[in-house]
Design a protein around this motif. Structure first.
Motif, short mmCIF file in Angstrom:
data_model
loop_
_atom_site.label_atom_id
_atom_site.label_comp_id
_atom_site.label_asym_id
_atom_site.label_seq_id
_atom_site.Cartn_x
_atom_site.Cartn_y
_atom_site.Cartn_z
N ALA A 92 0.64 -1.26 -0.03
CA ALA A 92 -0.03 -0.01 -0.01
C ALA A 92 0.94 1.27 -0.12
N PHE A 93 1.92 1.19 0.90
CA PHE A 93 2.93 2.46 0.81
C PHE A 93 3.51 2.63 -0.62
N GLY A 94 3.96 1.64 -1.05
CA GLY A 94 4.16 2.06 -2.62
C GLY A 94 3.24 2.40 -3.33
N ALA A 95 2.09 1.99 -3.30
CA ALA A 95 0.85 2.43 -4.36
C ALA A 95 0.65 3.76 -3.98
N VAL A 96 0.54 4.22 -2.81
CA VAL A 96 0.03 5.78 -2.56
C VAL A 96 1.09 6.67 -2.81
N SER A 97 2.57 6.24 -2.82
CA SER A 97 3.57 6.87 -3.18
C SER A 97 3.37 7.48 -4.53
N VAL A 98 2.96 6.72 -5.46
CA VAL A 98 2.66 7.09 -6.82
C VAL A 98 1.72 8.25 -6.93
N LEU A 99 0.57 7.92 -5.95
CA LEU A 99 -0.33 9.10 -5.79
C LEU A 99 0.07 10.33 -5.36
N THR A 100 0.97 10.34 -4.53
CA THR A 100 1.58 11.52 -3.74
C THR A 100 2.50 12.02 -4.86
N ALA A 101 3.06 11.59 -5.65
CA ALA A 101 4.12 11.97 -6.93
C ALA A 101 3.64 12.70 -7.77
N TYR A 102 2.29 12.25 -7.97
CA TYR A 102 1.51 12.91 -9.08
C TYR A 102 0.30 14.06 -8.60
N ALA A 103 0.59 14.06 -7.47
CA ALA A 103 -0.70 15.07 -6.66
C ALA A 103 -0.63 16.37 -7.60
N THR A 104 -1.82 17.07 -7.95
CA THR A 104 -1.64 18.37 -8.87
C THR A 104 -2.34 19.33 -7.85
N SER A 105 -2.74 19.19 -6.70
CA SER A 105 -3.09 20.37 -5.96
C SER A 105 -2.63 20.28 -4.35
N PRO A 106 -2.62 21.37 -3.63
CA PRO A 106 -2.27 21.06 -2.34
C PRO A 106 -3.13 20.32 -1.56
N GLU A 107 -4.52 20.12 -1.75
CA GLU A 107 -5.35 19.40 -0.98
C GLU A 107 -5.08 17.76 -1.48
N MET A 108 -4.90 17.66 -2.63
CA MET A 108 -4.38 16.19 -3.19
C MET A 108 -3.30 15.79 -2.56
N MET A 109 -2.36 16.81 -2.20
CA MET A 109 -0.99 16.27 -1.57
C MET A 109 -1.29 15.72 -0.23
N ILE A 110 -2.14 16.64 0.57
CA ILE A 110 -2.47 16.26 1.94
C ILE A 110 -3.47 15.17 1.89
N VAL A 111 -4.17 14.79 1.08
CA VAL A 111 -5.03 13.50 1.20
C VAL A 111 -3.92 12.40 0.92
N ALA A 112 -2.90 12.51 -0.01
CA ALA A 112 -2.03 11.45 -0.35
C ALA A 112 -1.16 11.14 1.07
N ARG A 113 -0.56 12.24 1.56
CA ARG A 113 0.17 12.26 2.77
C ARG A 113 -0.48 11.41 3.93
N ALA A 114 -1.75 11.73 4.14
CA ALA A 114 -2.65 11.11 5.09
C ALA A 114 -2.83 9.35 4.65
N LEU A 115 -2.91 9.19 3.54
CA LEU A 115 -2.96 7.82 3.23
C LEU A 115 -1.71 7.09 3.28
N LEU A 116 -0.59 7.88 3.02
CA LEU A 116 0.82 7.38 3.46
C LEU A 116 0.93 6.94 4.94
N GLY A 117 0.26 7.92 5.74
CA GLY A 117 0.45 7.71 7.25
C GLY A 117 -0.46 6.45 7.40
N VAL A 118 -1.60 5.91 6.93
CA VAL A 118 -2.20 4.88 6.88
C VAL A 118 -1.45 3.52 6.58
N ALA A 119 -0.67 3.59 5.78
CA ALA A 119 0.05 2.55 5.35
C ALA A 119 1.33 2.44 6.03
N GLY A 120 2.05 3.73 6.31
CA GLY A 120 3.17 3.72 7.26
C GLY A 120 2.91 3.20 8.51
#
Length: 510
Positions: free
Chosen positions: A96-124
């Protein structure tokens, strides 16, 4: 066969488990994964600011939402690993951490980046408790376990070193999202090799996983951390008060529920052990004192002193070198002297180094900065390694996941609080700087959001006005950094004194 002989055979089997060191080498990849991800964010922040244009508040959320979520879920995930199997949870989490890292890398807005970092927290949240708990079950011999924990901590520090250097190289040659994609090859090796090498372990009689306790833990931790963040940023507000009330109420309910459940998510009786409680408190306050400062140090090297990303990454290397070296010998030193002298001495060294950084200015030479970072690394390496050993050796191996989760919760909660409190100090002082005459109001507003925003906004001004704006912003940023260093130093020195008393008489297993 007697009970003692069974225990002896079990002990010998644990000590001589074939392939345990190879299994450890795979486990620490997970630690490397999380450490690299945490450190590259600081380097990427100026580039994120330029591309996504987050506000100052959004920038802080990007920095600390990962820690908020991971802190809220660590105890639950540690307990889940004890129940379903730590290896299984580790492999699921790494994928899951690897998959969400892809989402983080391609974030297109601050809000999307915050959500992606939150999901990384769930996996982490699934990774760190699982690795420490598996070490507790792989290494039954106390001295081998100390060395294994030292290697575990050293790899975390190595990740802190590799992250900025590799991240700096990527940022100079690719776009900022590439720093998150470096997680993928590490994760792939962990999952493919770990599936074959890591033995499964879990609590043989765990009881059910209590979902209300999971919810209370998550709501309680996030509520308290959010309240502290709001209080530090905006003073007493309705939002801060509501967050504090909800968080404290949820945590109080969580504790009372654990004391009545036949199979609690977290055995609160662990905290009756003075060494366990002292080690957890030391971890929390140490990270609180360090994390906010580290988050902004990469910006100082790049945006104040004008270093390129790779050079900024290399500039932070002494801290990681010191931590790796100290972590590998911490167990030996703690047995030679004492647990409390090593932990308290390490914390005091970090505190004094942060105190030195209160003399920081834009032109501070690297020898002073490098020496301070080296001492910070050595002190933190000694302290964190020994406290992790104390925490793990204080509990039965069946509860290793829960104990590891408490240790990691302290770490992540300290990181969240540190970024919230110290980061808010830096941001608050920074935003009060005086805008030079002749700067349009819209550019001035953008410049006050963050130092990266000021540097970018200055590009549309006349050269003299742009230079004045950037210089004023840099001066305010450094003022905030000095104050945050002083607060961090005070926290660390007080923690050193507390550790000296709380860890009195505490010894590592021979």
């Amino acid at each position: 066969m007697t009970t003692d002989s069974i225990r002896t055979e079990s002990h010998i089997e644990g000590v001589r488990r074939p392939g345990r060191w190879l299994a450890l080498s795979v486990l620490v990849l997970a630690v490397l994964l999380v450490a690299v991800d945490a450190t590259v964010l600081g380097l990427a922040t100026p580039f994120l600011t330029e591309d996504l244009k987050p506000s100052g508040t959004q920038l802080l959320w990007i920095g600390d939402v990962y820690s908020f979520v991971i802190a809220g879920l660590l105890v639950s995930m540690g307990s889940l690993g004890d129940r379903i199997g730590r290896k299984k949870l580790l492999l699921i989490g790494a994928t899951a951490f690897g998959a969400v890292s892809v989402l983080t890398a391609y974030a297109t807005s601050p809000e999307m980046m915050i959500v992606a970092r939150a999901l990384l927290g769930v996996a982490g949240a699934t990774l760190m408790p699982s690795t420490l708990a598996l070490i507790r079950n792989l290494f039954h011999d106390a001295r081998e376990r100390s060395l294994a924990i030292g290697i575990w901590g050293a790899m975390a520090s190595a990740g802190a070193a590799v992250g900025p250097v590799v991240g700096g190289f990527l940022l100079e040659h690719f776009w900022w999202g590439s720093v998150f994609l470096i997680n993928l090859p590490v994760m792939a090796v962990l999952v493919l090799v770990g599936a074959k090498l890591i033995p499964e372990s879990k609590n043989p009689n765990p009881g059910p996983w209590d979902l209300p306790s999971v919810a209370l833990s998550l709501v309680g931790v996030i509520g308290v951390v959010y309240a502290v963040k709001e209080l530090a940023s905006h003073g007493p507000t309705l939002d801060a008060g509501a967050g504090a009330v909800i968080g404290v109420a949820a945590l109080t309910w969580f504790v009372r529920r654990q004391l009545t459940l036949p199979a609690p998510l977290l055995d609160m009786h662990l905290f009756r052990h003075r060494g366990f409680s002292g080690a957890v408190l030391a971890d929390l306050l140490t990270i609180l004192g360090l994390s906010g400062l580290v988050f902004f140090l990469s910006q100082f090297f790049q945006l104040v002193q004008g270093r390129q990303p790779l050079e900024a990454g290399l500039a932070e290397l002494p801290a990681a070198i010191g931590a790796v070296t100290a972590g590998l010998v911490a167990g030996v030193v703690a047995r030679r002297f004492s647990v409390r002298s090593v932990v308290a001495g390490g914390l005091a060294a970090v505190g004094l180094s942060l105190a030195v950084l209160t003399t920081l200015d834009q032109h501070t030479g690297y020898p002073l900065l490098g020496a301070a970072l080296l001492v910070v690394g050595v002190g933190a390496g000694f302290s964190f390694t020994v406290t992790a050993d104390v925490i793990l050796s204080s509990v039965p191996k069946e509860q290793a996941g829960a104990a590891s989760a408490v240790s990691e919760t302290a770490y992540e909660l300290g990181a969240a609080l540190g970024i919230a409190i110290l980061g808010s100090i830096v941001t608050g002082v920074y935003q009060s700087f005086t805008t030079p005459v002749g700067v349009p109001s819209d550019i001035a507003s953008a410049a006050h959001e963050s130092l990266g925003g000021a540097v970018e906004a200055s590009g549309g001004l006349a050269p003299e006005t742009a230079t004045a704006l950037v210089a004023s912003a840099q001066e305010a940023f450094v003022d905030g950094l000095r104050i945050a260093s002083g607060v961090g130093a005070a926290v660390l020195l007080v923690t050193a004194v507390a550790a000296w008393f709380l860890l009195r008489g505490q010894k590592l297993e021979k």
